[in-house]
Motif scaffolding. Sequence first.
Motif, PDB file in Angstrom:
ATOM      1  N   HIS A 159     -27.180 112.902 118.149  1.00 38.48           N
ATOM      2  CA  HIS A 159     -26.643 111.592 118.523  1.00 38.48           C
ATOM      3  C   HIS A 159     -25.386 111.272 117.709  1.00 38.48           C
ATOM      4  O   HIS A 159     -25.296 110.237 117.049  1.00 38.48           O
ATOM      5  CB  HIS A 159     -27.705 110.508 118.329  1.00 38.48           C
ATOM      6  N   HIS A 160     -24.448 112.191 117.739  1.00 32.58           N
ATOM      7  CA  HIS A 160     -23.182 111.999 117.031  1.00 32.58           C
ATOM      8  C   HIS A 160     -22.138 112.918 117.654  1.00 32.58           C
ATOM      9  O   HIS A 160     -22.461 113.774 118.497  1.00 32.58           O
ATOM     10  CB  HIS A 160     -23.327 112.290 115.531  1.00 32.58           C
ATOM     11  N   CYS A 165     -14.839 119.225 117.342  1.00 34.85           N
ATOM     12  CA  CYS A 165     -13.984 118.739 118.439  1.00 34.85           C
ATOM     13  C   CYS A 165     -14.160 117.251 118.716  1.00 34.85           C
ATOM     14  O   CYS A 165     -13.413 116.682 119.511  1.00 34.85           O
ATOM     15  CB  CYS A 165     -14.259 119.538 119.711  1.00 34.85           C
ATOM     16  N   PHE A 166     -15.185 116.628 118.100  1.00 34.05           N
ATOM     17  CA  PHE A 166     -15.436 115.180 118.197  1.00 34.05           C
ATOM     18  C   PHE A 166     -15.925 114.704 119.567  1.00 34.05           C
ATOM     19  O   PHE A 166     -15.865 113.528 119.871  1.00 34.05           O
ATOM     20  CB  PHE A 166     -14.187 114.379 117.773  1.00 34.05           C
ATOM     21  N   GLU A 167     -16.444 115.622 120.390  1.00 40.32           N
ATOM     22  CA  GLU A 167     -17.090 115.197 121.634  1.00 40.32           C
ATOM     23  C   GLU A 167     -18.526 114.799 121.323  1.00 40.32           C
ATOM     24  O   GLU A 167     -19.195 115.432 120.503  1.00 40.32           O
ATOM     25  CB  GLU A 167     -17.089 116.328 122.671  1.00 40.32           C
ATOM     26  N   TYR A 168     -19.017 113.747 121.990  1.00 42.92           N
ATOM     27  CA  TYR A 168     -20.381 113.267 121.775  1.00 42.92           C
ATOM     28  C   TYR A 168     -21.365 114.339 122.227  1.00 42.92           C
ATOM     29  O   TYR A 168     -21.405 114.708 123.403  1.00 42.92           O
ATOM     30  CB  TYR A 168     -20.604 111.968 122.533  1.00 42.92           C
ATOM     31  N   LEU A 169     -22.162 114.866 121.300  1.00 45.30           N
ATOM     32  CA  LEU A 169     -23.000 116.028 121.568  1.00 45.30           C
ATOM     33  C   LEU A 169     -24.173 115.748 122.493  1.00 45.30           C
ATOM     34  O   LEU A 169     -24.543 116.589 123.311  1.00 45.30           O
ATOM     35  CB  LEU A 169     -23.537 116.596 120.243  1.00 45.30           C
ATOM     36  N   PHE A 170     -24.780 114.566 122.383  1.00 45.26           N
ATOM     37  CA  PHE A 170     -26.020 114.297 123.101  1.00 45.26           C
ATOM     38  C   PHE A 170     -25.856 114.432 124.610  1.00 45.26           C
ATOM     39  O   PHE A 170     -26.761 114.883 125.303  1.00 45.26           O
ATOM     40  CB  PHE A 170     -26.538 112.895 122.755  1.00 45.26           C
ATOM     41  N   GLU A 171     -24.677 114.065 125.124  1.00 45.80           N
ATOM     42  CA  GLU A 171     -24.442 114.128 126.559  1.00 45.80           C
ATOM     43  C   GLU A 171     -23.445 115.220 126.938  1.00 45.80           C
ATOM     44  O   GLU A 171     -22.980 115.276 128.075  1.00 45.80           O
ATOM     45  CB  GLU A 171     -23.951 112.776 127.074  1.00 45.80           C
ATOM     46  N   SER A 172     -23.144 116.110 126.010  1.00 41.31           N
ATOM     47  CA  SER A 172     -22.169 117.166 126.274  1.00 41.31           C
ATOM     48  C   SER A 172     -22.713 118.163 127.294  1.00 41.31           C
ATOM     49  O   SER A 172     -23.896 118.504 127.292  1.00 41.31           O
ATOM     50  CB  SER A 172     -21.829 117.903 124.973  1.00 41.31           C
ATOM     51  N   ARG A 173     -21.837 118.639 128.180  1.00 42.76           N
ATOM     52  CA  ARG A 173     -22.217 119.652 129.156  1.00 42.76           C
ATOM     53  C   ARG A 173     -22.003 121.061 128.622  1.00 42.76           C
ATOM     54  O   ARG A 173     -22.364 122.047 129.280  1.00 42.76           O
ATOM     55  CB  ARG A 173     -21.416 119.451 130.445  1.00 42.76           C
TER      56      ARG A 173
END
Length: 269
Positions: A159-160, A165-173
């Motif tokens: 949840h960070h 690369c600073f993309e939100y991991l929880f919803e990353s594809r």
Amino acid sequence: MGDLPAQHDPIKTVQTLDEGLMQYGCAHYKRRCKIRAPCCDEIFDCRHCHNEFMNSINIDKMKRHDLPRHQIRQIICSLCGTEQEVRQMCINCGVCMGKYFCNICKLFDDDLSKQQYHCNGCGICRVGGRENFFHCYKCGCCYSTILKNSHACVERAMHHDCPVCFEYLFESRDDVTVLPCGHTLHVNCLKEMEDHFQYVCPLCSKSVRDMSKVWEKLDVEIAATPMPESFQNKMVQILCNDCGSTSEVKFHVLAQKCGICKSYNTRQI
């Protein structure tokens, strides 16, 4: 007896359901519907298409925004153009708008090779097959079953933003990996780090791999590189990034070895 009416003919019913299968969609999903974004009342192929467009440089900064998946209420059938509430089958032409359908996430996808499933713990849909993943309630995310009894738990681990690369991991594809320390980042970001000889976690500085072979090479290099006489008895205090212990060791210009776990991933204090 005559033919059954089309609406009761099982063959025609299947043909209707599968009409246009894998022929519609976008770069993110193969599906037979579009969405109407309630935030801006615009039509897009999917939520990701909306987010990419509405956060592009062509959009005024004050108007940029994301569309939460659960807010989708209206969809448009790609075959007949009928706008309707979220449902799997079109109320007008009867086509199945997505072989995989999640009414919670408002997700449609005809490409079942992704092995989609909805995780109640995460509250969103995941890919890869339910049997291949488990939900860790302390970490707050799904991990491969391979890690079930071996990963280090970190509360809300994904949840960070990715620390690279600073993309939100929880919803990353994109694929995410969990490091031995329990922190997470993208698989490709970890590979990029290693390509640039960076082998420590960006968040806690612990080693991301078994470095024992590297430490052995450092042992040889240090033994072959004696310090000048004025430095041979110099002692320094170090903190080990891997085991967290402090120790007093002989100073060397190349590296200082932890007196407890024998790691060279240390810093002077």
